[in-house]
Design a protein around this motif. Structure first.
Motif, PDB file in Angstrom:
ATOM      1  N   LYS A  36      -1.951  16.647  14.080  1.00 32.35           N
ATOM      2  CA  LYS A  36      -2.350  16.308  15.440  1.00 32.35           C
ATOM      3  C   LYS A  36      -3.753  15.708  15.477  1.00 32.35           C
ATOM      4  N   SER A  37      -4.626  16.193  14.597  1.00 32.91           N
ATOM      5  CA  SER A  37      -5.985  15.653  14.533  1.00 32.91           C
ATOM      6  C   SER A  37      -5.971  14.198  14.074  1.00 32.91           C
ATOM      7  N   LEU A  38      -5.165  13.895  13.072  1.00 32.38           N
ATOM      8  CA  LEU A  38      -5.073  12.525  12.569  1.00 32.38           C
ATOM      9  C   LEU A  38      -4.534  11.580  13.638  1.00 32.38           C
ATOM     10  N   LEU A  39      -3.549  12.036  14.395  1.00 35.81           N
ATOM     11  CA  LEU A  39      -3.001  11.204  15.462  1.00 35.81           C
ATOM     12  C   LEU A  39      -4.057  10.919  16.526  1.00 35.81           C
ATOM     13  N   GLU A  40      -4.869  11.914  16.815  1.00 36.76           N
ATOM     14  CA  GLU A  40      -5.941  11.741  17.801  1.00 36.76           C
ATOM     15  C   GLU A  40      -6.998  10.776  17.281  1.00 36.76           C
ATOM     16  N   LEU A  41      -7.390  10.935  16.025  1.00 33.08           N
ATOM     17  CA  LEU A  41      -8.446  10.114  15.451  1.00 33.08           C
ATOM     18  C   LEU A  41      -7.988   8.687  15.174  1.00 33.08           C
ATOM     19  N   ALA A  42      -6.686   8.497  14.981  1.00 29.69           N
ATOM     20  CA  ALA A  42      -6.160   7.170  14.654  1.00 29.69           C
ATOM     21  C   ALA A  42      -6.441   6.164  15.757  1.00 29.69           C
ATOM     22  N   HIS A 116       0.185  15.337   2.032  1.00 27.89           N
ATOM     23  CA  HIS A 116       1.170  14.289   1.742  1.00 27.89           C
ATOM     24  C   HIS A 116       2.303  14.747   0.818  1.00 27.89           C
ATOM     25  N   ASN A 117       2.325  16.009   0.434  1.00 28.15           N
ATOM     26  CA  ASN A 117       3.360  16.500  -0.473  1.00 28.15           C
ATOM     27  C   ASN A 117       4.643  16.829   0.273  1.00 28.15           C
ATOM     28  N   VAL A 118       5.743  16.318  -0.230  1.00 27.56           N
ATOM     29  CA  VAL A 118       7.076  16.640   0.282  1.00 27.56           C
ATOM     30  C   VAL A 118       7.942  16.993  -0.918  1.00 27.56           C
ATOM     31  N   ASN A 119       8.586  18.140  -0.851  1.00 26.34           N
ATOM     32  CA  ASN A 119       9.380  18.620  -1.984  1.00 26.34           C
ATOM     33  C   ASN A 119       8.518  18.715  -3.242  1.00 26.34           C
ATOM     34  N   SER A 120       7.273  19.201  -3.044  1.00 29.73           N
ATOM     35  CA  SER A 120       6.316  19.432  -4.140  1.00 29.73           C
ATOM     36  C   SER A 120       5.860  18.164  -4.835  1.00 29.73           C
ATOM     37  N   GLN A 121       6.155  16.997  -4.243  1.00 31.49           N
ATOM     38  CA  GLN A 121       5.726  15.736  -4.829  1.00 31.49           C
ATOM     39  C   GLN A 121       4.961  14.918  -3.798  1.00 31.49           C
ATOM     40  N   PRO A 122       3.892  14.242  -4.203  1.00 31.40           N
ATOM     41  CA  PRO A 122       3.153  13.405  -3.250  1.00 31.40           C
ATOM     42  C   PRO A 122       3.950  12.157  -2.877  1.00 31.40           C
ATOM     43  N   LEU A 123       3.889  11.783  -1.614  1.00 38.97           N
ATOM     44  CA  LEU A 123       4.546  10.566  -1.165  1.00 38.97           C
ATOM     45  C   LEU A 123       3.782   9.342  -1.651  1.00 38.97           C
ATOM     46  N   SER A 124       4.479   8.227  -1.749  1.00 35.39           N
ATOM     47  CA  SER A 124       3.832   6.987  -2.183  1.00 35.39           C
ATOM     48  C   SER A 124       2.968   6.395  -1.083  1.00 35.39           C
ATOM     49  N   VAL A 125       3.241   6.771   0.161  1.00 35.09           N
ATOM     50  CA  VAL A 125       2.457   6.308   1.306  1.00 35.09           C
ATOM     51  C   VAL A 125       1.479   7.398   1.714  1.00 35.09           C
ATOM     52  N   ARG A 126       0.217   7.029   1.921  1.00 35.05           N
ATOM     53  CA  ARG A 126      -0.809   7.996   2.302  1.00 35.05           C
ATOM     54  C   ARG A 126      -1.479   7.521   3.594  1.00 35.05           C
ATOM     55  N   PHE A 127      -1.804   8.474   4.462  1.00 33.20           N
ATOM     56  CA  PHE A 127      -2.438   8.154   5.731  1.00 33.20           C
ATOM     57  C   PHE A 127      -3.946   8.398   5.700  1.00 33.20           C
ATOM     58  N   PHE A 128      -4.412   9.020   4.647  1.00 30.39           N
ATOM     59  CA  PHE A 128      -5.847   9.166   4.413  1.00 30.39           C
ATOM     60  C   PHE A 128      -6.054   9.501   2.945  1.00 30.39           C
ATOM     61  N   ASP A 129      -7.258   9.292   2.481  1.00 27.85           N
ATOM     62  CA  ASP A 129      -7.654   9.714   1.141  1.00 27.85           C
ATOM     63  C   ASP A 129      -8.818  10.689   1.278  1.00 27.85           C
ATOM     64  N   LEU A 141      -2.395   4.617   8.491  1.00 28.93           N
ATOM     65  CA  LEU A 141      -2.559   5.397   9.717  1.00 28.93           C
ATOM     66  C   LEU A 141      -2.841   4.476  10.908  1.00 28.93           C
ATOM     67  N   PHE A 142      -3.655   3.457  10.698  1.00 28.73           N
ATOM     68  CA  PHE A 142      -3.924   2.509  11.786  1.00 28.73           C
ATOM     69  C   PHE A 142      -2.657   1.728  12.148  1.00 28.73           C
ATOM     70  N   ARG A 143      -1.878   1.367  11.152  1.00 31.80           N
ATOM     71  CA  ARG A 143      -0.611   0.676  11.429  1.00 31.80           C
ATOM     72  C   ARG A 143       0.352   1.603  12.155  1.00 31.80           C
ATOM     73  N   LEU A 144       0.342   2.878  11.775  1.00 34.48           N
ATOM     74  CA  LEU A 144       1.201   3.856  12.442  1.00 34.48           C
ATOM     75  C   LEU A 144       0.874   3.927  13.932  1.00 34.48           C
ATOM     76  N   ALA A 145      -0.412   3.839  14.248  1.00 36.28           N
ATOM     77  CA  ALA A 145      -0.843   3.931  15.644  1.00 36.28           C
ATOM     78  C   ALA A 145      -0.374   2.742  16.473  1.00 36.28           C
ATOM     79  N   GLN A 146       0.041   1.665  15.804  1.00 31.93           N
ATOM     80  CA  GLN A 146       0.508   0.476  16.520  1.00 31.93           C
ATOM     81  C   GLN A 146       2.023   0.439  16.686  1.00 31.93           C
ATOM     82  N   THR A 147       2.720   1.405  16.128  1.00 31.61           N
ATOM     83  CA  THR A 147       4.179   1.396  16.200  1.00 31.61           C
ATOM     84  C   THR A 147       4.663   1.903  17.553  1.00 31.61           C
ATOM     85  N   GLU A 148       5.859   1.507  17.897  1.00 26.69           N
ATOM     86  CA  GLU A 148       6.459   1.940  19.162  1.00 26.69           C
ATOM     87  C   GLU A 148       6.679   3.446  19.194  1.00 26.69           C
ATOM     88  N   GLN A 149       6.905   4.049  18.025  1.00 26.61           N
ATOM     89  CA  GLN A 149       7.192   5.466  17.951  1.00 26.61           C
ATOM     90  C   GLN A 149       5.957   6.346  18.045  1.00 26.61           C
TER      91      GLN A 149
END
Length: 349
Positions: A36-42, A116-129, A141-149
């Motif tokens: 929720k914090s990332l969505l707010e800051l995005a 970013h871990n799903v099923n104990s593995q890091p995803l190839s897409v990251r929203f922050f470092d 993350l900035f691109r995510l903020a521009q999506t319709e969803q």
């Protein structure tokens, strides 16, 4: 695993985000507060965010949830400094500056590495470092903020958080879970006993992420924002009146509830969806079943919708497939004979 299917074919940016929220392990509230914090800051456009800056929304969300549910991590008997500071702030024992300082020092020791871990593995897409003293927001993350969803994400995270903390709060076990749908209020609730009902979360918010923000039938984008022109509507896959024939029990079970666009919901009415939608219904339900149960392994607590769905439809996947198939055949051979439906147009699934 269902999380693999969720990302199987040309996943969009929104799918990566939702896979983190839906299928990442939830041993405590930290991931949801960070989400929720990332969505707010995005929406603020900052690339470099210090831990002090991140600590403000992060602690604020946890403080709010502690007011509703004092158990926000599995081992609640352990005196975690960050959770304790949030409790102290709620009691007026420490200042906001002290809360933020403690959050920056104690709140991010694990969650930034594991987010970013799903099923104990890091995803190839990251929203922050993660960086020394804070995080660097990525273009994703900035691109995510521009999506319709994007408008749906905060409510989806909140719904996921509410579901998890319901298990913690009520100490829900396999034999005690009961999840029901209030059609008037459009919410999911648990009936703890005859005299106690606990509202959990909006039904729309709980379902939307598992459908990727799409109409269950035609795959058009839908919203869960009240007042939106494309507001998704809660639809009974098997029409509500079939309960009068003893078919599709429990008719208000989470297994039978989907989100549909207004056009499909009106057009479908009481008709039976085309048989090809059975596989889609089954896969959507399996997303609930495959929700991580980390907290179950430690304290015997279960994700409410997972347990409710299994109690309603079967403990094994074979039983669940048989359950929906049998109900379909009964409906097609009985009250809904020669009354199947599908939308006039369907976007690629």
């Amino acid at each position: 695993m269902s999380e693999s299917k969720f990302l199987a074919i040309e996943p969009e940016l929104e799918d990566y985000w939702r896979s983190i929220i839906l299928f990442g392990k939830n041993v405590a509230c930290y991931k949801f507060a960070l989400g929720k914090s990332l969505l707010e800051l995005a929406t603020m456009g900052k690339t470099i965010i210090t831990l002090d800056e991140l600590a403000e929304p992060f602690s604020r969300y946890v403080v709010e949830h502690l007011q509703q549910c004092d158990t926000q991590n599995q081992a609640s008997d352990k005196p975690y400094p960050f959770i304790q500071a949030c409790r102290q702030f709620n009691k007026g024992e420490i200042t906001k500056d002290k809360l933020i300082a403690t959050t920056a020092q104690e709140g991010f020791k694990v969650v930034l590495d594991k987010f970013h871990n799903v099923n104990s593995q890091p995803l190839s897409v990251r929203f922050f470092d993660k960086t020394r003293g804070g995080i660097t927001v990525t273009n994703e993350l900035f691109r995510l903020a521009q999506t319709e969803q994007f408008q749906n994400f905060t409510q989806e995270v909140e719904a996921r958080w509410r579901l998890v903390e319901t298990a913690w709060k009520l100490n829900i076990s396999r034999n005690l879970i009961s999840v029901n749908y209030d059609e008037d209020k459009k919410i999911l609730f648990t009936q703890v006993n005859q005299n106690r009902r606990v509202d959990v979360t909006s039904c729309r918010s709980a379902l939307n992420a598992y459908q990727r923000g799409k109409c269950f039938y035609c795959n058009v984008n839908i919203s869960i924002e009240t007042g939106s022109d494309n507001l998704g509507e809660v639809d009974h896959f098997f029409a509500h009146y079939l309960a009068n024939y003893g078919i599709a029990h429990p008719i208000n079970g989470i297994w039978n509830l989907v989100l549909a666009c207004q056009k499909c919901n009106l057009s479908k009415s009481n008709r039976l969806p085309n048989k090809r939608y059975l596989q889609r219904l089954h896969q959507r339900n399996e997303y609930f079943v495959q929700t991580p149960n980390t907290y179950k392994k430690i304290h015997g607590k279960y994700h409410p919708l997972r347990v409710a769905l299994m109690e309603q439809t079967g403990q094994t996947e074979k039983e669940r497939i048989s359950f929906i198939n049998n109900n379909y055949y009964e409906a097609a051979a009985g009250p809904l004979i020669n009354s199947t439906w599908q939308p006039d147009f369907e976007y690629p699934n």
